[in-house]
Design a protein around this motif. Structure first.
Motif, PDB file in Angstrom:
ATOM      1  N   LYS A 167       0.713  -1.230  -0.092  1.00 45.22           N
ATOM      2  CA  LYS A 167      -0.054   0.253   0.054  1.00 45.22           C
ATOM      3  C   LYS A 167       0.828   1.442   0.019  1.00 45.22           C
ATOM      4  O   LYS A 167       0.458   2.147  -0.722  1.00 45.22           O
ATOM      5  N   GLN A 168       1.853   1.301   0.737  1.00 40.64           N
ATOM      6  CA  GLN A 168       2.831   2.357   0.831  1.00 40.64           C
ATOM      7  C   GLN A 168       3.598   2.648  -0.476  1.00 40.64           C
ATOM      8  O   GLN A 168       3.474   3.773  -1.210  1.00 40.64           O
ATOM      9  N   LEU A 169       3.952   1.523  -1.386  1.00 35.68           N
ATOM     10  CA  LEU A 169       4.396   1.454  -2.673  1.00 35.68           C
ATOM     11  C   LEU A 169       3.553   2.121  -3.649  1.00 35.68           C
ATOM     12  O   LEU A 169       3.938   3.137  -4.476  1.00 35.68           O
ATOM     13  N   PHE A 170       2.328   1.542  -3.657  1.00 34.64           N
ATOM     14  CA  PHE A 170       1.272   2.226  -4.534  1.00 34.64           C
ATOM     15  C   PHE A 170       0.917   3.713  -4.158  1.00 34.64           C
ATOM     16  O   PHE A 170       0.912   4.405  -5.261  1.00 34.64           O
ATOM     17  N   SER A 171       0.913   3.978  -3.136  1.00 38.11           N
ATOM     18  CA  SER A 171       0.444   5.570  -2.738  1.00 38.11           C
ATOM     19  C   SER A 171       1.640   6.437  -2.984  1.00 38.11           C
ATOM     20  O   SER A 171       1.582   7.490  -3.524  1.00 38.11           O
ATOM     21  N   ALA A 172       2.848   6.006  -2.877  1.00 42.90           N
ATOM     22  CA  ALA A 172       4.038   6.841  -3.475  1.00 42.90           C
ATOM     23  C   ALA A 172       4.168   6.851  -4.981  1.00 42.90           C
ATOM     24  O   ALA A 172       5.073   7.657  -5.290  1.00 42.90           O
ATOM     25  N   THR A 230      -7.819  -7.184   1.402  1.00 44.08           N
ATOM     26  CA  THR A 230      -8.369  -6.103   0.988  1.00 44.08           C
ATOM     27  C   THR A 230      -9.709  -6.318   0.216  1.00 44.08           C
ATOM     28  O   THR A 230     -10.322  -5.516   0.275  1.00 44.08           O
ATOM     29  N   GLY A 231      -9.754  -7.442  -0.322  1.00 40.43           N
ATOM     30  CA  GLY A 231     -10.968  -7.722  -1.152  1.00 40.43           C
ATOM     31  C   GLY A 231     -10.740  -7.137  -2.516  1.00 40.43           C
ATOM     32  O   GLY A 231     -11.731  -7.233  -3.107  1.00 40.43           O
ATOM     33  N   LEU A 232      -9.772  -6.548  -2.858  1.00 38.53           N
ATOM     34  CA  LEU A 232      -9.492  -6.164  -4.308  1.00 38.53           C
ATOM     35  C   LEU A 232      -8.084  -6.838  -4.705  1.00 38.53           C
ATOM     36  O   LEU A 232      -7.231  -7.055  -3.958  1.00 38.53           O
ATOM     37  N   SER A 233      -7.990  -6.755  -6.066  1.00 38.73           N
ATOM     38  CA  SER A 233      -6.739  -7.022  -6.584  1.00 38.73           C
ATOM     39  C   SER A 233      -5.747  -6.079  -6.544  1.00 38.73           C
ATOM     40  O   SER A 233      -6.173  -4.892  -6.346  1.00 38.73           O
ATOM     41  N   PRO A 234      -4.621  -5.946  -6.384  1.00 37.82           N
ATOM     42  CA  PRO A 234      -3.532  -5.159  -6.367  1.00 37.82           C
ATOM     43  C   PRO A 234      -3.710  -4.014  -7.514  1.00 37.82           C
ATOM     44  O   PRO A 234      -3.692  -2.775  -7.102  1.00 37.82           O
ATOM     45  N   GLY A 235      -4.003  -4.466  -8.936  1.00 36.27           N
ATOM     46  CA  GLY A 235      -4.161  -3.521  -9.712  1.00 36.27           C
ATOM     47  C   GLY A 235      -5.578  -2.725  -9.465  1.00 36.27           C
ATOM     48  O   GLY A 235      -5.200  -1.585  -9.749  1.00 36.27           O
ATOM     49  N   ASN A 236      -6.826  -3.378  -8.900  1.00 39.76           N
ATOM     50  CA  ASN A 236      -7.943  -2.336  -8.591  1.00 39.76           C
ATOM     51  C   ASN A 236      -7.415  -1.428  -7.533  1.00 39.76           C
ATOM     52  O   ASN A 236      -8.160  -0.462  -7.463  1.00 39.76           O
ATOM     53  N   GLN A 289      -8.051   2.497  -7.530  1.00 41.55           N
ATOM     54  CA  GLN A 289      -8.808   3.111  -6.710  1.00 41.55           C
ATOM     55  C   GLN A 289      -8.354   4.214  -6.262  1.00 41.55           C
ATOM     56  O   GLN A 289      -8.825   5.411  -5.965  1.00 41.55           O
ATOM     57  N   LEU A 290      -7.036   4.331  -5.647  1.00 40.96           N
ATOM     58  CA  LEU A 290      -6.119   5.231  -5.145  1.00 40.96           C
ATOM     59  C   LEU A 290      -6.182   6.334  -6.229  1.00 40.96           C
ATOM     60  O   LEU A 290      -6.232   7.489  -5.995  1.00 40.96           O
ATOM     61  N   LYS A 291      -5.631   6.116  -7.443  1.00 36.70           N
ATOM     62  CA  LYS A 291      -5.739   7.116  -8.525  1.00 36.70           C
ATOM     63  C   LYS A 291      -7.194   7.810  -8.561  1.00 36.70           C
ATOM     64  O   LYS A 291      -7.066   8.897  -8.744  1.00 36.70           O
ATOM     65  N   ILE A 292      -8.112   7.087  -8.640  1.00 39.26           N
ATOM     66  CA  ILE A 292      -9.417   7.678  -8.585  1.00 39.26           C
ATOM     67  C   ILE A 292      -9.934   8.399  -7.728  1.00 39.26           C
ATOM     68  O   ILE A 292     -10.511   9.641  -7.714  1.00 39.26           O
ATOM     69  N   MET A 296     -12.151   5.137 -17.218  1.00 40.44           N
ATOM     70  CA  MET A 296     -11.870   4.339 -16.033  1.00 40.44           C
ATOM     71  C   MET A 296     -12.650   5.315 -14.671  1.00 40.44           C
ATOM     72  O   MET A 296     -13.205   4.495 -13.791  1.00 40.44           O
ATOM     73  N   PHE A 297     -12.697   6.437 -14.736  1.00 39.95           N
ATOM     74  CA  PHE A 297     -13.344   7.269 -13.782  1.00 39.95           C
ATOM     75  C   PHE A 297     -14.766   6.907 -13.738  1.00 39.95           C
ATOM     76  O   PHE A 297     -15.553   6.613 -12.786  1.00 39.95           O
ATOM     77  N   LYS A 298     -15.418   6.825 -14.914  1.00 36.05           N
ATOM     78  CA  LYS A 298     -16.673   6.518 -14.946  1.00 36.05           C
ATOM     79  C   LYS A 298     -17.154   5.144 -14.782  1.00 36.05           C
ATOM     80  O   LYS A 298     -18.230   4.643 -14.000  1.00 36.05           O
ATOM     81  N   GLN A 299     -16.180   4.244 -14.895  1.00 33.42           N
ATOM     82  CA  GLN A 299     -16.318   2.525 -14.516  1.00 33.42           C
ATOM     83  C   GLN A 299     -16.615   2.751 -13.022  1.00 33.42           C
ATOM     84  O   GLN A 299     -17.214   1.827 -12.309  1.00 33.42           O
ATOM     85  N   LYS A 300     -15.783   3.437 -12.408  1.00 37.40           N
ATOM     86  CA  LYS A 300     -15.503   3.607 -11.004  1.00 37.40           C
ATOM     87  C   LYS A 300     -16.516   4.409 -10.277  1.00 37.40           C
ATOM     88  O   LYS A 300     -17.030   4.010  -9.121  1.00 37.40           O
ATOM     89  N   THR A 301     -17.099   5.474 -10.789  1.00 34.63           N
ATOM     90  CA  THR A 301     -17.948   6.537 -10.140  1.00 34.63           C
ATOM     91  C   THR A 301     -19.148   6.550 -10.803  1.00 34.63           C
ATOM     92  O   THR A 301     -20.162   7.105 -10.070  1.00 34.63           O
ATOM     93  N   GLY A 302     -19.563   6.071 -12.068  1.00 34.98           N
ATOM     94  CA  GLY A 302     -20.587   6.011 -12.309  1.00 34.98           C
ATOM     95  C   GLY A 302     -21.099   7.417 -13.286  1.00 34.98           C
ATOM     96  O   GLY A 302     -22.017   7.800 -14.167  1.00 34.98           O
ATOM     97  N   MET A 303     -20.007   8.356 -13.318  1.00 31.97           N
ATOM     98  CA  MET A 303     -19.904   9.585 -14.150  1.00 31.97           C
ATOM     99  C   MET A 303     -18.496   9.976 -14.817  1.00 31.97           C
ATOM    100  O   MET A 303     -17.732   9.314 -14.002  1.00 31.97           O
ATOM    101  N   LYS A 304     -18.449  10.729 -15.573  1.00 34.64           N
ATOM    102  CA  LYS A 304     -17.413  11.228 -16.344  1.00 34.64           C
ATOM    103  C   LYS A 304     -16.858  12.013 -15.633  1.00 34.64           C
ATOM    104  O   LYS A 304     -17.529  12.879 -14.491  1.00 34.64           O
ATOM    105  N   PRO A 305     -15.430  12.475 -15.559  1.00 33.04           N
ATOM    106  CA  PRO A 305     -14.693  13.454 -14.689  1.00 33.04           C
ATOM    107  C   PRO A 305     -15.548  14.880 -14.892  1.00 33.04           C
ATOM    108  O   PRO A 305     -15.570  15.517 -13.774  1.00 33.04           O
ATOM    109  N   SER A 306     -15.916  15.259 -16.038  1.00 34.05           N
ATOM    110  CA  SER A 306     -16.591  16.606 -15.940  1.00 34.05           C
ATOM    111  C   SER A 306     -17.847  16.668 -15.395  1.00 34.05           C
ATOM    112  O   SER A 306     -18.180  17.730 -14.966  1.00 34.05           O
ATOM    113  N   GLU A 307     -18.572  15.528 -15.390  1.00 33.21           N
ATOM    114  CA  GLU A 307     -19.890  15.593 -14.679  1.00 33.21           C
ATOM    115  C   GLU A 307     -19.746  15.349 -13.169  1.00 33.21           C
ATOM    116  O   GLU A 307     -20.435  16.059 -12.608  1.00 33.21           O
TER     117      GLU A 307
END
Length: 299
Positions: free
Chosen positions: A192-197, A227-233, A237-240, A272-283
């Motif tokens: 988790k530290q490595l992903f955050s960095a 965590t219930g998530l794959s490392p990639g997901n 999610q951190l990026k989103i 990717m943002f819409k996939q995770k949040t249900g809306m586009k970044p602009s929305e």
């Protein structure tokens, strides 16, 4: 957020009446064998391991990855700084610190002054003789640092009281962590530290597994179990989450956010943002900031 950033605020940007005033903030990624500190700091803050330094402010530094060394006039010997260590610096204190050249390190810091900090020191909430505090990886601590750094970068009207309040929140969070038992981070915590960095880098779960000296198949299974998530997901999610903060609190164009977070393109980021949040970044930005005029290039 850039890998390396620092900003020193001019006197007119500060308000001593508030009781706690942020005077600088920054972050840096120092790779193995890279020179330290990085260039660009003013003379009154620049130092080397051989020259030492004395500041007229408080600083709180978070070493997220890597390891190094710290010494001050109030510590009897060299302290080995491990990942997840908070370093407190005090006004008038002679000190020096550096990353181990074999590992480098990732550092976040905030400098501040004011009577609130003086009171915390007098009342024993800060300890000059114990400046290095291991707290491990704390997502909330990292989030507070990145928020203060981002708001310092933008310098919106009235930003100083807001980031000063965030520093108080940060100190309280660190103090609470100090009172909890210290545990050695396991492989998943280190991942988790490595992903955050590396939110702004070309980085992958496979690279994390290599750095942790474990097989990727074992790492992926263990990470998902805990965590219930794959490392990639989890990494995505951190990026989103960081993108959501930037969309809600900054005027950075969507393309710039996509670039900072190392997505292939603005369209890939939007998908990717819409996939995770249900809306586009602009929305999402329009929902959180209805007064935002918008950028014609937003997707």
């Amino acid at each position: 957020m850039d890998e390396n950033f620092h900003k020193y605020l001019a006197p007119q940007d500060t308000d001593p009446r508030w009781g706690l005033t942020v005077v600088n903030a920054g972050c840096a990624h120092i790779g193995p064998l890279e020179p330290y500190p990085i260039n660009g700091h003013p003379d009154h803050h620049h130092f080397t391991w051989n020259s030492w330094r004395v500041l007229q402010e408080y600083q709180v530094i978070y070493i997220l990855n890597g390891r190094g060394y710290f010494e001050s006039s109030r510590t009897a010997e060299t302290t080995v700084v491990e990942p997840g260590t908070i370093i407190f610096l005090f006004p008038g204190e002679r000190h020096r610190y550096k990353p181990d050249p074999r590992t480098g390190w990732d550092e976040y810091w905030i400098g501040w002054t004011g009577e609130i900090a003086d009171n915390l020191l007098r009342r024993g909430y800060l300890h000059e003789h114990h400046p290095c505090v291991p707290i491990g990886f704390r997502e909330e601590v990292l989030r507070l640092y990145t928020n203060v750094i981002e708001q310092t970068r933008l310098e919106r009207p009235g930003f100083q009281p807001m980031i000063s309040g965030a520093v108080m929140h940060l100190i309280g969070t660190i103090y609470a962590a100090m009172r909890q038992p210290t545990v050695q981070p396991d492989v998943i915590d280190r991942a988790k530290q490595l992903f955050s960095a590396h939110l702004g880098n070309a980085y992958s779960p496979e690279q994390a597994a290599r750095e942790l000296n474990v097989s990727y198949s074992w790492f992926r299974k263990r990470f998902k179990t805990e965590t219930g998530l794959s490392p990639g997901n989890y990494y995505l999610q951190l990026k989103i989450e960081l993108a959501r903060e930037q969309l809600a609190n900054t005027e950075l164009p969507v393309k710039h956010i996509a670039y900072e977070l190392n997505f292939e393109s603005a369209f890939h980021f939007s998908r990717m943002f819409k996939q995770k949040t249900g809306m586009k970044p602009s929305e999402y930005r329009k929902l959180r900031r209805p007064d935002y005029d918008g950028d014609p290039s937003d997707v």
